[in-house]
Write an enzyme that holds these catalytic residues in place. Structure first.
Site, PDB file in Angstrom:
ATOM      1  N   SER A  11       0.828  -1.205   0.000  1.00 16.03           N
ATOM      2  CA  SER A  11       0.000   0.000   0.000  1.00 16.03           C
ATOM      3  C   SER A  11       0.864   1.257   0.000  1.00 16.03           C
ATOM      4  O   SER A  11       1.676   1.457  -0.905  1.00 16.03           O
ATOM      5  CB  SER A  11      -0.937  -0.053   1.219  1.00 16.03           C
ATOM      6  OG  SER A  11      -1.882   0.988   1.172  1.00 16.03           O
TER       7      SER A  11
ATOM      8  N   HIS B  39      -2.404  -1.395  -4.553  1.00 14.62           N
ATOM      9  CA  HIS B  39      -3.862  -1.499  -4.675  1.00 14.62           C
ATOM     10  C   HIS B  39      -4.460  -0.104  -4.749  1.00 14.62           C
ATOM     11  O   HIS B  39      -3.809   0.903  -4.433  1.00 14.62           O
ATOM     12  CB  HIS B  39      -4.464  -2.282  -3.509  1.00 14.62           C
ATOM     13  CG  HIS B  39      -4.407  -1.552  -2.200  1.00 14.62           C
ATOM     14  ND1 HIS B  39      -5.457  -1.546  -1.292  1.00 14.62           N
ATOM     15  CD2 HIS B  39      -3.432  -0.776  -1.646  1.00 14.62           C
ATOM     16  CE1 HIS B  39      -5.113  -0.818  -0.232  1.00 14.62           C
ATOM     17  NE2 HIS B  39      -3.883  -0.357  -0.421  1.00 14.62           N
TER      18      HIS B  39
END
Length: 418
Positions: A109, A132
């Protein structure tokens, strides 16, 4: 067990240094200083136990010696806040040193674009990256939800900007939407990492001739742990004096101290005052001897049995005498309670005798005396006596029933005529 939004149910660290710290060391060839910063936790603007914030990174960067020309940023992080991660990346980019990101476990992330945005990105063997689409929470009507979605799209665009600058044009929206996990070689193939290698803490140059400097902070000056219910250890990686000089060491063996250490004037003056030394010009050795003597005297005093001194107004009492006093106090309290009960029972009995209350209301009046004796007695004083017949109807020698009593009052006869 308390839950944390990133740590989850994992036991919390005992100190910030377990997941965030820094060291600096000179290169053996004297070609500059290498700093190692370890980000082994979540990225969170709250800092403290919650994770690593821009404030934490700022303290470290401000603390680095001017001689630092390389930063090894070691990462093992689940990610965290997008904006906080982007600010951390830009703080590192703004530093004059070359920044090499080294993924030691995972860079997920927000941690993934920090790793990708540094001057060089290295994946240690067996490590992972995950990218993501950003996500968040929203509450409200349809317009609020649409607004939240548009904000997430803007955040995603900023992530794609970083990834593209590192790896070039890709189908980033699809890769982000799929939550793409990458091994070290896959991250290199995609372009998010430069190579897979093992990078030592002090850089790739030999550093055996230098001692690492741990950058520390006074815990009293650090407010990161104000909302923590457990005591926190001092945060390693906060700041260091600008005049800090890296320590030198001799060849292997015991260190060779090249010059005697002098006691500071402030410490010396404080010791002279506390020890009551009369000679203001006392030497450091003599002052230290006086300290040793004072410590020995204190130890002797601590070994002697302590004699308790009672505050003014207090008296020591034998244990048996105190137990007897408590027993007498209990008996006195019980006797007082019985007196109160007898007196209130007497008030009810007197009201019954004078016809102020009926037998049916006696128990209620008695309970009221326990809760508000003064008010109840005042009420009884307003009730006329003989308001309630004292003798039950039908017991009189002359009247045999209520009807007979009414007949007698109207006609003056003791019996109704047939």
């Amino acid at each position: 067990m308390k839950h944390n939004r990133y740590w989850g149910s994992v036991p919390r660290p005992q100190s910030k240094a377990e997941f965030f710290n820094a060291v600096a060391a000179e290169r053996a060839d004297g070609g500059g200083t290498v700093a190692t910063i370890r980000m082994y936790g979540p990225i969170d603007s709250w800092g403290g136990w919650w994770g690593i914030s821009t404030k934490d990174i700022g303290k470290v960067l401000d603390a680095l010696p001017d001689s630092v020309d390389q930063i090894i940023l070691r990462i093992n992080s689940p990610g965290g806040e997008v904006s906080e991660g982007m600010a951390i990346l830009n703080m590192l980019r703004a530093h004059k040193a070359k920044v090499t990101a080294v993924v030691d476990g995972r860079a997920c992330s927000a941690a993934s674009f920090i790793a990708a945005g540094c001057d060089e990105s290295v994946m240690s063997p067996g490590t992972l990256q995950m990218i993501h689409s950003p996500w968040g929470f929203a509450i409200g009507n349809a317009r609020d939800m649409q607004k939240a979605a548009s904000v997430l799209n803007v955040h995603e665009a900023s992530l794609i900007e970083v990834y593209t600058a590192k790896a070039g044009e890709k189908d980033w929206p699809a890769l982000l939407a799929d939550e793409t996990w990458l091994t070290g070689p896959q991250a290199v193939e995609l372009g998010l990492a430069d190579r897979v290698a093992v990078i030592p803490d002090a850089g790739e140059a030999e550093t055996a001739g230098s001692e690492p400097v741990i950058i520390t902070v006074d815990p009293e000056e650090d407010d990161d742990f104000d909302d923590i219910d457990d005591a926190a250890s001092p945060l390693i990686a906060a700041r260091v004096a600008a005049s800090l000089k890296l320590p030198s060491s001799s060849e292997p063996g015991d260190p060779n101290q090249k010059e005697a250490l002098a006691m500071s004037d402030t410490i010396k003056a404080g010791l002279i005052e506390r020890l009551g030394v009369k000679d203001a010009d006392i030497s450091d050795e003599a002052l230290l001897a006086a300290v040793d003597e004072a410590l020995d005297e204190q130890a002797d005093t601590e070994d002697a049995p302590a004699v308790a001194t009672l505050p003014k107004g207090f008296v020591a009492v034998d244990e048996n005498v105190w137990a007897e006093t408590q027993a007498n106090a209990r008996q006195g309290a019980e006797a007082r309670a019985q007196q109160e009960k007898d007196r209130r029972d007497g008030i009810v009995a007197a009201a019954l005798r004078t016809g102020q209350i009926s037998t049916a209301s006696a128990s209620a009046i008695r309970e009221q005396l326990d809760t508000d004796e003064k008010g109840t007695v005042a009420f009884l004083a307003t009730v006329p006596k003989n308001s309630v017949p004292v003798e039950p109807v039908g017991v009189s020698d002359t009247l045999t029933s209520t009807d007979d009593a009414l007949y007698s009052a109207m006609y003056g006869a003791t019996e109704k005529e047939a």
